[in-house]
Design a protein around this motif. Structure first.
Motif, mmCIF file in Angstrom:
data_model
loop_
_atom_site.group_PDB
_atom_site.id
_atom_site.type_symbol
_atom_site.label_atom_id
_atom_site.label_comp_id
_atom_site.label_asym_id
_atom_site.label_seq_id
_atom_site.Cartn_x
_atom_site.Cartn_y
_atom_site.Cartn_z
ATOM 1 N N TYR A 48 57.543 -19.976 -72.388
ATOM 2 C CA TYR A 48 56.204 -19.654 -71.901
ATOM 3 C C TYR A 48 56.083 -20.016 -70.428
ATOM 4 C CZ TYR A 48 55.199 -24.646 -72.636
ATOM 5 O OH TYR A 48 55.224 -26.006 -72.607
ATOM 6 N N LEU A 49 55.026 -19.498 -69.814
ATOM 7 C CA LEU A 49 54.762 -19.730 -68.399
ATOM 8 C C LEU A 49 53.574 -20.667 -68.239
ATOM 9 C CD1 LEU A 49 55.048 -16.050 -67.155
ATOM 10 C CD2 LEU A 49 56.802 -17.812 -67.071
ATOM 11 N N TRP A 50 53.580 -21.434 -67.153
ATOM 12 C CA TRP A 50 52.405 -22.225 -66.793
ATOM 13 C C TRP A 50 52.189 -22.091 -65.301
ATOM 14 C CZ3 TRP A 50 52.475 -27.457 -64.602
ATOM 15 C CH2 TRP A 50 53.730 -27.966 -64.360
ATOM 16 N N PHE A 51 50.972 -22.368 -64.854
ATOM 17 C CA PHE A 51 50.539 -22.005 -63.512
ATOM 18 C C PHE A 51 49.872 -23.182 -62.789
ATOM 19 C CE2 PHE A 51 50.554 -18.492 -66.416
ATOM 20 C CZ PHE A 51 51.274 -17.525 -65.736
ATOM 21 N N PRO A 52 50.643 -24.181 -62.359
ATOM 22 C CA PRO A 52 50.048 -25.368 -61.740
ATOM 23 C C PRO A 52 49.416 -25.091 -60.380
ATOM 24 C CG PRO A 52 52.414 -25.406 -61.470
ATOM 25 C CD PRO A 52 52.099 -24.232 -62.355
ATOM 26 N N ARG A 53 48.331 -25.808 -60.102
ATOM 27 C CA ARG A 53 47.691 -25.810 -58.785
ATOM 28 C C ARG A 53 47.350 -27.250 -58.448
ATOM 29 N NH1 ARG A 53 42.794 -22.205 -57.874
ATOM 30 N NH2 ARG A 53 42.037 -23.082 -59.813
ATOM 31 N N GLU A 54 47.180 -27.519 -57.165
ATOM 32 C CA GLU A 54 46.809 -28.856 -56.719
ATOM 33 C C GLU A 54 45.640 -28.765 -55.747
ATOM 34 O OE1 GLU A 54 50.135 -30.633 -54.690
ATOM 35 O OE2 GLU A 54 50.214 -29.063 -53.195
ATOM 36 N N CYS A 55 45.000 -29.893 -55.529
ATOM 37 C CA CYS A 55 43.888 -29.971 -54.586
ATOM 38 C C CYS A 55 44.369 -29.644 -53.177
ATOM 39 C CB CYS A 55 43.304 -31.382 -54.577
ATOM 40 S SG CYS A 55 42.583 -31.885 -56.143
ATOM 41 N N VAL A 56 43.493 -29.056 -52.382
ATOM 42 C CA VAL A 56 43.816 -28.759 -50.987
ATOM 43 C C VAL A 56 43.867 -30.053 -50.174
ATOM 44 C CG1 VAL A 56 43.015 -27.586 -48.913
ATOM 45 C CG2 VAL A 56 42.861 -26.446 -51.117
ATOM 46 N N ASN A 57 42.950 -30.980 -50.457
ATOM 47 C CA ASN A 57 42.868 -32.248 -49.732
ATOM 48 C C ASN A 57 43.770 -33.283 -50.426
ATOM 49 O OD1 ASN A 57 42.155 -34.794 -48.737
ATOM 50 N ND2 ASN A 57 40.057 -34.156 -48.328
ATOM 51 N N ALA A 58 44.985 -33.450 -49.907
ATOM 52 C CA ALA A 58 45.961 -34.345 -50.530
ATOM 53 C C ALA A 58 45.505 -35.800 -50.539
ATOM 54 C CB ALA A 58 47.303 -34.225 -49.816
ATOM 55 N N THR A 59 44.791 -36.241 -49.514
ATOM 56 C CA THR A 59 44.328 -37.628 -49.438
ATOM 57 C C THR A 59 43.317 -37.922 -50.538
ATOM 58 O OG1 THR A 59 44.688 -37.626 -47.057
ATOM 59 C CG2 THR A 59 43.277 -39.362 -47.933
ATOM 60 N N ALA A 60 42.335 -37.058 -50.698
ATOM 61 C CA ALA A 60 41.330 -37.239 -51.753
ATOM 62 C C ALA A 60 41.986 -37.153 -53.127
ATOM 63 C CB ALA A 60 40.227 -36.199 -51.613
ATOM 64 N N CYS A 61 42.918 -36.236 -53.273
ATOM 65 C CA CYS A 61 43.626 -36.068 -54.542
ATOM 66 C C CYS A 61 44.382 -37.350 -54.902
ATOM 67 C CB CYS A 61 44.587 -34.891 -54.452
ATOM 68 S SG CYS A 61 45.545 -34.589 -55.953
#
Length: 70
Positions: A48-61
């Motif tokens: 199966y496939l998965w579709f990760p994303r992350e926050c744009v603001n790395a510091t806040a994340c």
């Protein structure tokens, strides 16, 4: 870019890109950084496939990520 966490350790929302793969913050449409389609081939069952994303603001994340880990 850091290595993605194991898909088995993520929530459905994180796997589908609805929430940040690191800190679990909700990511609205057009928000966050796409980390690319990922393919998983489990030892049993179908690929199966998965579709990760992350926050744009790395510091806040990173701050939220530490809070989640506690």
């Amino acid at each position: 870019m850091r290595a993605l966490p194991a898909v088995k350790d993520l929530t459905e929302q994180q796997q589908r890109g609805w929430c940040c793969v690191w800190c679990r913050a909700p990511l609205g449409v057009g928000l966050g950084t796409d980390l690319g389609q990922q393919r998983v081939t489990p030892t049993t069952g179908a690929t199966y496939l998965w579709f990760p994303r992350e926050c744009v603001n790395a510091t806040a994340c990173a701050g939220r990520d530490k809070a989640v880990a506690r």
